[in-house]
Design a protein around this motif. Structure first.
Motif, PDB file in Angstrom:
ATOM      1  N   ASN A  35       0.865  -1.175   0.000  1.00  0.00           N
ATOM      2  CA  ASN A  35       0.000   0.000   0.000  1.00  0.00           C
ATOM      3  C   ASN A  35       0.905   1.229   0.000  1.00  0.00           C
ATOM      4  O   ASN A  35       1.477   1.581   1.031  1.00  0.00           O
ATOM      5  N   VAL A  36       1.043   1.873  -1.138  1.00  0.00           N
ATOM      6  CA  VAL A  36       2.031   2.942  -1.285  1.00  0.00           C
ATOM      7  C   VAL A  36       1.390   4.307  -1.044  1.00  0.00           C
ATOM      8  O   VAL A  36       0.401   4.665  -1.700  1.00  0.00           O
ATOM      9  N   ALA A  37       1.947   5.060  -0.104  1.00  0.00           N
ATOM     10  CA  ALA A  37       1.461   6.408   0.183  1.00  0.00           C
ATOM     11  C   ALA A  37       1.609   7.283  -1.057  1.00  0.00           C
ATOM     12  O   ALA A  37       2.633   7.263  -1.730  1.00  0.00           O
ATOM     13  N   CYS A  38       0.570   8.062  -1.344  1.00  0.00           N
ATOM     14  CA  CYS A  38       0.502   8.820  -2.601  1.00  0.00           C
ATOM     15  C   CYS A  38       0.688  10.319  -2.433  1.00  0.00           C
ATOM     16  O   CYS A  38       0.270  11.100  -3.297  1.00  0.00           O
ATOM     17  N   GLY A  39       1.268  10.735  -1.314  1.00  0.00           N
ATOM     18  CA  GLY A  39       1.608  12.134  -1.159  1.00  0.00           C
ATOM     19  C   GLY A  39       0.673  12.963  -0.302  1.00  0.00           C
ATOM     20  O   GLY A  39       0.984  14.111   0.009  1.00  0.00           O
ATOM     21  N   VAL A  66      -4.769   5.823  -0.583  1.00  0.00           N
ATOM     22  CA  VAL A  66      -5.289   7.186  -0.703  1.00  0.00           C
ATOM     23  C   VAL A  66      -5.738   7.698   0.659  1.00  0.00           C
ATOM     24  O   VAL A  66      -6.154   6.935   1.516  1.00  0.00           O
ATOM     25  N   SER A  67      -5.671   9.022   0.820  1.00  0.00           N
ATOM     26  CA  SER A  67      -5.887   9.612   2.140  1.00  0.00           C
ATOM     27  C   SER A  67      -6.515  10.983   2.017  1.00  0.00           C
ATOM     28  O   SER A  67      -6.529  11.595   0.950  1.00  0.00           O
ATOM     29  N   TYR A  68      -7.011  11.470   3.149  1.00  0.00           N
ATOM     30  CA  TYR A  68      -7.309  12.886   3.239  1.00  0.00           C
ATOM     31  C   TYR A  68      -5.992  13.670   3.092  1.00  0.00           C
ATOM     32  O   TYR A  68      -4.919  13.158   3.396  1.00  0.00           O
ATOM     33  N   ARG A  69      -6.090  14.918   2.650  1.00  0.00           N
ATOM     34  CA  ARG A  69      -4.900  15.762   2.507  1.00  0.00           C
ATOM     35  C   ARG A  69      -4.486  16.235   3.910  1.00  0.00           C
ATOM     36  O   ARG A  69      -4.985  17.236   4.424  1.00  0.00           O
ATOM     37  N   ASP A  70      -3.556  15.507   4.521  1.00  0.00           N
ATOM     38  CA  ASP A  70      -3.236  15.758   5.928  1.00  0.00           C
ATOM     39  C   ASP A  70      -1.818  15.292   6.250  1.00  0.00           C
ATOM     40  O   ASP A  70      -1.617  14.361   7.022  1.00  0.00           O
ATOM     41  N   LEU A  71      -0.817  15.933   5.660  1.00  0.00           N
ATOM     42  CA  LEU A  71       0.566  15.563   5.934  1.00  0.00           C
ATOM     43  C   LEU A  71       0.929  15.769   7.402  1.00  0.00           C
ATOM     44  O   LEU A  71       1.619  14.954   8.003  1.00  0.00           O
ATOM     45  N   ALA A  72       0.472  16.864   7.973  1.00  0.00           N
ATOM     46  CA  ALA A  72       0.838  17.167   9.360  1.00  0.00           C
ATOM     47  C   ALA A  72       0.290  16.135  10.333  1.00  0.00           C
ATOM     48  O   ALA A  72       0.926  15.808  11.333  1.00  0.00           O
ATOM     49  N   GLY A  73      -0.887  15.613  10.035  1.00  0.00           N
ATOM     50  CA  GLY A  73      -1.516  14.647  10.932  1.00  0.00           C
ATOM     51  C   GLY A  73      -1.391  13.215  10.484  1.00  0.00           C
ATOM     52  O   GLY A  73      -2.041  12.327  11.042  1.00  0.00           O
ATOM     53  N   PHE A  74      -0.561  12.966   9.459  1.00  0.00           N
ATOM     54  CA  PHE A  74      -0.338  11.618   8.938  1.00  0.00           C
ATOM     55  C   PHE A  74      -1.643  10.959   8.486  1.00  0.00           C
ATOM     56  O   PHE A  74      -1.801   9.746   8.503  1.00  0.00           O
ATOM     57  N   GLY A  75      -2.599  11.783   8.089  1.00  0.00           N
ATOM     58  CA  GLY A  75      -3.858  11.245   7.581  1.00  0.00           C
ATOM     59  C   GLY A  75      -4.734  10.602   8.628  1.00  0.00           C
ATOM     60  O   GLY A  75      -5.702   9.914   8.295  1.00  0.00           O
ATOM     61  N   ARG A  76      -4.437  10.841   9.891  1.00  0.00           N
ATOM     62  CA  ARG A  76      -5.195  10.176  10.961  1.00  0.00           C
ATOM     63  C   ARG A  76      -6.138  11.118  11.694  1.00  0.00           C
ATOM     64  O   ARG A  76      -6.767  10.726  12.677  1.00  0.00           O
ATOM     65  N   ARG A  77      -6.261  12.367  11.207  1.00  0.00           N
ATOM     66  CA  ARG A  77      -7.187  13.310  11.833  1.00  0.00           C
ATOM     67  C   ARG A  77      -8.507  13.323  11.081  1.00  0.00           C
ATOM     68  O   ARG A  77      -8.535  13.277   9.850  1.00  0.00           O
ATOM     69  N   HIS A 114      -6.533   5.159   3.645  1.00  0.00           N
ATOM     70  CA  HIS A 114      -5.617   5.177   4.788  1.00  0.00           C
ATOM     71  C   HIS A 114      -6.240   5.914   5.971  1.00  0.00           C
ATOM     72  O   HIS A 114      -6.996   6.877   5.803  1.00  0.00           O
ATOM     73  N   GLY A 115      -5.891   5.463   7.162  1.00  0.00           N
ATOM     74  CA  GLY A 115      -6.142   6.204   8.388  1.00  0.00           C
ATOM     75  C   GLY A 115      -7.572   6.641   8.622  1.00  0.00           C
ATOM     76  O   GLY A 115      -8.512   5.838   8.627  1.00  0.00           O
ATOM     77  N   ALA A 116      -7.752   7.961   8.807  1.00  0.00           N
ATOM     78  CA  ALA A 116      -9.076   8.501   9.103  1.00  0.00           C
ATOM     79  C   ALA A 116     -10.062   8.237   7.974  1.00  0.00           C
ATOM     80  O   ALA A 116     -11.249   8.008   8.221  1.00  0.00           O
ATOM     81  N   LEU A 117      -9.581   8.268   6.743  1.00  0.00           N
ATOM     82  CA  LEU A 117     -10.473   7.992   5.615  1.00  0.00           C
ATOM     83  C   LEU A 117     -10.921   6.534   5.635  1.00  0.00           C
ATOM     84  O   LEU A 117     -12.089   6.229   5.372  1.00  0.00           O
ATOM     85  N   TYR A 118     -10.010   5.622   5.934  1.00  0.00           N
ATOM     86  CA  TYR A 118     -10.357   4.195   6.031  1.00  0.00           C
ATOM     87  C   TYR A 118     -11.485   3.994   7.042  1.00  0.00           C
ATOM     88  O   TYR A 118     -12.475   3.298   6.769  1.00  0.00           O
ATOM     89  N   ASN A 119     -11.320   4.595   8.219  1.00  0.00           N
ATOM     90  CA  ASN A 119     -12.333   4.430   9.261  1.00  0.00           C
ATOM     91  C   ASN A 119     -13.636   5.142   8.907  1.00  0.00           C
ATOM     92  O   ASN A 119     -14.724   4.642   9.215  1.00  0.00           O
TER      93      ASN A 119
END
Length: 254
Positions: A35-39, A66-77, A114-119
């Motif tokens: 699962n490759v992080a896409c930026g 894929v993730s929310y645009r959240d580099l500072a929070g590592f996509g977990r916010r 990923h992360g918050a988006l997954y949940n």
């Protein structure tokens, strides 16, 4: 038991610039899907290119995480992103990774939030549909890796996309089969022996014990081990060795 197989996936490319988190090269020698992080939560162009090239060398499938645009929070916010914006950003991330996958001689083989988006897409219909729209916008019938019974999977099936059920050996489950939120102390399982034995149970008996002691059914085709966990490479090797010793074939789902 014969005829049992399982995919092993892990999150890779979770660095940015000079900062690195995951041991991509060593993990790629053990797992079958990356699962490759896409930026958007981590990763950058150089990292994506490198991980794709390494994945092809090891015959590991490349997935867009894929993730929310959240580099500072590592996509977990938790974030509230309009559906049309989220769909476009999901497509954007898949497209970015596809460039580097093709350059390495492969293609993006699947998509995983990923992360918050997954949940969020476990139960949020609007956000789940937006992710599916983003996958379709990216231009291919890519399989969607996610939690079985989620709204994401239901929406993907409605749209004609393949779905792949995933289980987590190193995450605690609630009694209803969802993941214990990361903010709780018991959310991540750190004991290696426990993770190894849970992996075997998930692959062979298709069960897992929830944090409250309830036995749950987990008919998953892919098992996730987190690449950012300390000692993740050795743990993943132990999991794979235990599965293979028990006669479980470790192979990609795509």
């Amino acid at each position: 038991m014969t005829g049992v197989s399982i995919d092993l996936n892990a999150d890779l490319g979770e660095g940015f610039g000079r900062w690195t988190l995951t041991d991509d090269e060593r993990l790629l020698s053990v797992i079958t899907s990356a699962n490759v992080a896409c930026g958007f939560h981590a990763g950058d162009a150089v990292t994506m290119r490198r991980v794709c090239a390494l994945a092809v060398e090891q015959d590991v499938r490349i997935g867009a995480q894929v993730s929310y645009r959240d580099l500072a929070g590592f996509g977990r916010r938790a974030m509230d992103v309009p559906a049309d914006e989220l769909a476009a950003e999901v497509a954007y991330q898949i497209g970015a990774l596809e460039v580097f996958a093709r350059a390495a001689g492969a293609r993006v083989a699947y998509v995983k939030p990923h992360g918050a988006l997954y949940n969020r897409v476990v139960g949020d219909e609007e956000q789940a549909r937006a992710v599916v729209e983003g996958v379709l916008l990216a231009g291919g019938p890519l399989p969607v890796l996610g939690l079985p019974g989620s709204r994401l999977h239901a929406c993907a099936v409605e749209a004609g996309l393949p779905v792949v059920a995933e289980a987590f050996a190193d995450r605690a489950y609630t009694a209803d089969g969802t993941l214990v939120p990361r903010g709780r102390e018991s959310a991540v399982i750190h004991d290696p022996d426990t993770v190894v034995e849970r992996s075997l149970a998930m692959a062979r008996s298709r069960t897992v014990t929830s944090h409250c002691g309830r036995t749950l059914s987990v008919r998953a085709a892919s098992l996730c081990l987190h690449g950012d966990t300390p000692g993740s490479v050795e743990l993943t090797r132990r999991v794979r060795a235990r599965l293979e010793e028990a006669g479980v074939r470790v192979e990609a789902f795509t």
